[in-house]
Design a protein around this motif. Structure first.
Motif, PDB file in Angstrom:
ATOM      1  N   ILE A   6       0.827  -1.206   0.000  1.00 61.35           N
ATOM      2  CA  ILE A   6       0.000   0.000   0.000  1.00 61.35           C
ATOM      3  C   ILE A   6       0.862   1.257   0.000  1.00 61.35           C
ATOM      4  O   ILE A   6       0.489   2.288  -0.556  1.00 61.35           O
ATOM      5  CB  ILE A   6      -0.986   0.003   1.197  1.00 61.35           C
ATOM      6  N   LYS A   7       2.056   1.193   0.602  1.00 63.69           N
ATOM      7  CA  LYS A   7       2.958   2.336   0.583  1.00 63.69           C
ATOM      8  C   LYS A   7       3.341   2.715  -0.843  1.00 63.69           C
ATOM      9  O   LYS A   7       3.574   3.879  -1.149  1.00 63.69           O
ATOM     10  CB  LYS A   7       4.222   2.025   1.386  1.00 63.69           C
ATOM     11  N   HIS A   8       3.446   1.709  -1.697  1.00 65.73           N
ATOM     12  CA  HIS A   8       3.875   1.950  -3.063  1.00 65.73           C
ATOM     13  C   HIS A   8       2.724   1.927  -4.059  1.00 65.73           C
ATOM     14  O   HIS A   8       2.938   1.956  -5.275  1.00 65.73           O
ATOM     15  CB  HIS A   8       4.940   0.921  -3.459  1.00 65.73           C
ATOM     16  N   SER A   9       1.493   1.893  -3.561  1.00 64.92           N
ATOM     17  CA  SER A   9       0.340   1.934  -4.446  1.00 64.92           C
ATOM     18  C   SER A   9       0.207   3.310  -5.077  1.00 64.92           C
ATOM     19  O   SER A   9       0.458   4.334  -4.434  1.00 64.92           O
ATOM     20  CB  SER A   9      -0.936   1.604  -3.679  1.00 64.92           C
ATOM     21  N   GLN A  10      -0.199   3.313  -6.331  1.00 64.84           N
ATOM     22  CA  GLN A  10      -0.414   4.589  -7.012  1.00 64.84           C
ATOM     23  C   GLN A  10      -1.798   5.172  -6.744  1.00 64.84           C
ATOM     24  O   GLN A  10      -2.053   6.336  -7.038  1.00 64.84           O
ATOM     25  CB  GLN A  10      -0.211   4.426  -8.529  1.00 64.84           C
ATOM     26  N   SER A  11      -2.695   4.363  -6.179  1.00 65.79           N
ATOM     27  CA  SER A  11      -4.013   4.864  -5.803  1.00 65.79           C
ATOM     28  C   SER A  11      -4.670   3.874  -4.849  1.00 65.79           C
ATOM     29  O   SER A  11      -4.421   2.669  -4.932  1.00 65.79           O
ATOM     30  CB  SER A  11      -4.897   5.079  -7.036  1.00 65.79           C
ATOM     31  N   VAL A  12      -5.504   4.391  -3.963  1.00 64.15           N
ATOM     32  CA  VAL A  12      -6.174   3.560  -2.954  1.00 64.15           C
ATOM     33  C   VAL A  12      -7.673   3.772  -3.045  1.00 64.15           C
ATOM     34  O   VAL A  12      -8.159   4.906  -3.158  1.00 64.15           O
ATOM     35  CB  VAL A  12      -5.692   3.899  -1.537  1.00 64.15           C
ATOM     36  N   LEU A  13      -8.402   2.661  -2.992  1.00 61.81           N
ATOM     37  CA  LEU A  13      -9.860   2.681  -2.999  1.00 61.81           C
ATOM     38  C   LEU A  13     -10.352   2.334  -1.602  1.00 61.81           C
ATOM     39  O   LEU A  13      -9.970   1.310  -1.039  1.00 61.81           O
ATOM     40  CB  LEU A  13     -10.381   1.660  -4.014  1.00 61.81           C
ATOM     41  N   VAL A  14     -11.182   3.203  -1.034  1.00 62.40           N
ATOM     42  CA  VAL A  14     -11.768   2.966   0.293  1.00 62.40           C
ATOM     43  C   VAL A  14     -13.243   2.647   0.105  1.00 62.40           C
ATOM     44  O   VAL A  14     -13.991   3.449  -0.455  1.00 62.40           O
ATOM     45  CB  VAL A  14     -11.603   4.200   1.198  1.00 62.40           C
ATOM     46  N   GLY A  15     -13.657   1.458   0.555  1.00 66.84           N
ATOM     47  CA  GLY A  15     -15.008   1.008   0.275  1.00 66.84           C
ATOM     48  C   GLY A  15     -15.937   0.970   1.468  1.00 66.84           C
ATOM     49  O   GLY A  15     -15.525   0.718   2.590  1.00 66.84           O
ATOM     50  N   PHE A  16     -17.209   1.246   1.197  1.00 61.65           N
ATOM     51  CA  PHE A  16     -18.283   1.001   2.172  1.00 61.65           C
ATOM     52  C   PHE A  16     -19.502   0.556   1.392  1.00 61.65           C
ATOM     53  O   PHE A  16     -19.498   0.514   0.159  1.00 61.65           O
ATOM     54  CB  PHE A  16     -18.563   2.240   3.030  1.00 61.65           C
ATOM     55  N   ALA A  17     -20.567   0.180   2.098  1.00 61.91           N
ATOM     56  CA  ALA A  17     -21.767  -0.331   1.434  1.00 61.91           C
ATOM     57  C   ALA A  17     -22.984   0.486   1.843  1.00 61.91           C
ATOM     58  O   ALA A  17     -23.096   0.932   2.991  1.00 61.91           O
ATOM     59  CB  ALA A  17     -21.983  -1.807   1.785  1.00 61.91           C
ATOM     60  N   PHE A  18     -23.902   0.660   0.899  1.00 60.60           N
ATOM     61  CA  PHE A  18     -25.108   1.433   1.169  1.00 60.60           C
ATOM     62  C   PHE A  18     -25.961   0.809   2.273  1.00 60.60           C
ATOM     63  O   PHE A  18     -26.685   1.517   2.973  1.00 60.60           O
ATOM     64  CB  PHE A  18     -25.951   1.560  -0.107  1.00 60.60           C
ATOM     65  N   ASP A  19     -25.911  -0.510   2.414  1.00 59.96           N
ATOM     66  CA  ASP A  19     -26.761  -1.177   3.404  1.00 59.96           C
ATOM     67  C   ASP A  19     -26.041  -1.407   4.726  1.00 59.96           C
ATOM     68  O   ASP A  19     -26.534  -2.137   5.578  1.00 59.96           O
ATOM     69  CB  ASP A  19     -27.259  -2.520   2.855  1.00 59.96           C
ATOM     70  N   ASP A  20     -24.899  -0.782   4.921  1.00 59.70           N
ATOM     71  CA  ASP A  20     -24.092  -1.019   6.125  1.00 59.70           C
ATOM     72  C   ASP A  20     -23.594   0.316   6.655  1.00 59.70           C
ATOM     73  O   ASP A  20     -22.531   0.802   6.270  1.00 59.70           O
ATOM     74  CB  ASP A  20     -22.921  -1.947   5.785  1.00 59.70           C
ATOM     75  N   LYS A  21     -24.367   0.932   7.548  1.00 65.01           N
ATOM     76  CA  LYS A  21     -23.999   2.250   8.074  1.00 65.01           C
ATOM     77  C   LYS A  21     -22.679   2.208   8.829  1.00 65.01           C
ATOM     78  O   LYS A  21     -21.913   3.173   8.824  1.00 65.01           O
ATOM     79  CB  LYS A  21     -25.098   2.787   8.983  1.00 65.01           C
ATOM     80  N   ALA A  22     -22.412   1.088   9.492  1.00 61.94           N
ATOM     81  CA  ALA A  22     -21.156   0.976  10.237  1.00 61.94           C
ATOM     82  C   ALA A  22     -19.951   1.110   9.316  1.00 61.94           C
ATOM     83  O   ALA A  22     -18.913   1.662   9.713  1.00 61.94           O
ATOM     84  CB  ALA A  22     -21.102  -0.350  10.986  1.00 61.94           C
ATOM     85  N   SER A  23     -20.082   0.616   8.086  1.00 60.05           N
ATOM     86  CA  SER A  23     -18.970   0.721   7.147  1.00 60.05           C
ATOM     87  C   SER A  23     -18.739   2.173   6.727  1.00 60.05           C
ATOM     88  O   SER A  23     -17.598   2.590   6.507  1.00 60.05           O
ATOM     89  CB  SER A  23     -19.213  -0.171   5.921  1.00 60.05           C
ATOM     90  N   LEU A  24     -19.832   2.953   6.618  1.00 65.52           N
ATOM     91  CA  LEU A  24     -19.691   4.374   6.325  1.00 65.52           C
ATOM     92  C   LEU A  24     -19.054   5.094   7.506  1.00 65.52           C
ATOM     93  O   LEU A  24     -18.164   5.935   7.330  1.00 65.52           O
ATOM     94  CB  LEU A  24     -21.057   4.992   6.008  1.00 65.52           C
ATOM     95  N   ASP A  25     -19.491   4.758   8.702  1.00 63.78           N
ATOM     96  CA  ASP A  25     -18.936   5.387   9.901  1.00 63.78           C
ATOM     97  C   ASP A  25     -17.456   5.075  10.077  1.00 63.78           C
ATOM     98  O   ASP A  25     -16.758   5.782  10.815  1.00 63.78           O
ATOM     99  CB  ASP A  25     -19.703   4.924  11.139  1.00 63.78           C
ATOM    100  N   SER A  26     -16.982   4.023   9.418  1.00 67.97           N
ATOM    101  CA  SER A  26     -15.567   3.633   9.531  1.00 67.97           C
ATOM    102  C   SER A  26     -14.679   4.327   8.505  1.00 67.97           C
ATOM    103  O   SER A  26     -13.457   4.119   8.513  1.00 67.97           O
ATOM    104  CB  SER A  26     -15.427   2.113   9.357  1.00 67.97           C
ATOM    105  N   ILE A  27     -15.263   5.155   7.636  1.00 70.32           N
ATOM    106  CA  ILE A  27     -14.475   5.820   6.606  1.00 70.32           C
ATOM    107  C   ILE A  27     -13.356   6.654   7.220  1.00 70.32           C
ATOM    108  O   ILE A  27     -12.223   6.689   6.715  1.00 70.32           O
ATOM    109  CB  ILE A  27     -15.366   6.709   5.718  1.00 70.32           C
ATOM    110  N   ASP A  28     -13.652   7.341   8.332  1.00 76.85           N
ATOM    111  CA  ASP A  28     -12.612   8.157   8.951  1.00 76.85           C
ATOM    112  C   ASP A  28     -11.437   7.307   9.416  1.00 76.85           C
ATOM    113  O   ASP A  28     -10.273   7.714   9.305  1.00 76.85           O
ATOM    114  CB  ASP A  28     -13.181   8.983  10.108  1.00 76.85           C
ATOM    115  N   TYR A  29     -11.734   6.089   9.922  1.00 68.07           N
ATOM    116  CA  TYR A  29     -10.663   5.176  10.344  1.00 68.07           C
ATOM    117  C   TYR A  29      -9.792   4.789   9.159  1.00 68.07           C
ATOM    118  O   TYR A  29      -8.546   4.815   9.247  1.00 68.07           O
ATOM    119  CB  TYR A  29     -11.264   3.928  10.980  1.00 68.07           C
ATOM    120  N   TRP A  30     -10.423   4.431   8.039  1.00 66.91           N
ATOM    121  CA  TRP A  30      -9.660   3.978   6.874  1.00 66.91           C
ATOM    122  C   TRP A  30      -8.868   5.119   6.249  1.00 66.91           C
ATOM    123  O   TRP A  30      -7.739   4.916   5.779  1.00 66.91           O
ATOM    124  CB  TRP A  30     -10.593   3.330   5.850  1.00 66.91           C
TER     125      TRP A  30
END
Length: 213
Positions: free
Chosen positions: A78-102
């Motif tokens: 990941i240190k040498h990645s040229q781009s990073v995708l951070v994912g969450f799901a519409f049906d999973d609010k906890a995954s959205l709330d975790s965006i700040d962590y990621w």
């Protein structure tokens, strides 16, 4: 750019948001409703065509524990990645709330200028009316998170790639909605990064000079 340029891409986020289904939709144009949740990062090679050029995508799908070991192979990738995708799901609010962590994990690991895209999967599970309401809420949440990072935590700007006026890319790995736009933006930004890499890596929120070669 050579005809067979390689770019390294990383996908992070909570489990069960469909990160792997997005990757396999990109790779095989197939949807797998159930995929095993592994304990190790998954590496996938994908051939992608962009502007009449062949691009070899090296994608790593990571879960939370992969980023806890600072000496792990996934951290190096990941240190040498040229781009990073951070994912969450519409049906999973906890995954959205975790965006700040990621996003924080990204800031602690990647080069400062690394482009980051946020993707919202499982668009097929909500109606158009639900999407319009959720879109505003999601944009507000992400915007507030970015402001907090900028003002309080790291005092730097995250290189977050917007989807027109939105802070995220809505997709459905099941029916492929939005996948093409997402991948095009993801790979395009990665190629820009590979041409003009940053001279620093962020480690624990602090700038650290990179050694050449």
């Amino acid at each position: 750019m050579s005809n067979n340029q390689k770019v390294q891409l990383s996908v992070i986020g909570n489990i069960y948001v469909g990160k792997s289904t997005i990757i396999f939709r990109i790779k095989e144009n197939l949807f797998y409703p159930t995929l095993p949740v592994g304990v190790a990062p998954d590496f996938v090679n994908v051939k992608y065509r962009l502007n009449n050029r062949d691009i070899n995508l090296q994608i790593i799908d990571m879960h939370g524990s992969c980023l806890q070991d600072q000496n792990s192979l996934s951290i190096s990738f990941i240190k040498h990645s040229q781009s990073v995708l951070v994912g969450f799901a519409f049906d999973d609010k906890a995954s959205l709330d975790s965006i700040d962590y990621w996003l924080k994990r990204c800031l602690e690991t990647v080069r400062e200028s690394t482009p980051i895209l946020i993707v919202a999967n499982k668009l097929d599970l909500i109606s158009e009316q639900q999407f319009e309401k959720k879109k505003n809420d999601i944009n507000f949440y992400i915007q507030a998170t970015l402001k907090e990072f900028s003002e309080k935590d790291h005092k730097i700007e995250i290189n977050l790639i917007k989807n027109k006026e939105d802070y995220f890319f809505p997709v459905s790995a099941k029916d492929r909605t939005g996948i093409d736009d997402l991948v095009k933006a993801w790979v395009t930004e990665a190629i820009k990064m590979s041409k003009d890499p940053s001279s620093v890596i962020l480690t624990d929120g602090k700038k650290k000079k990179r050694r050449c070669c």
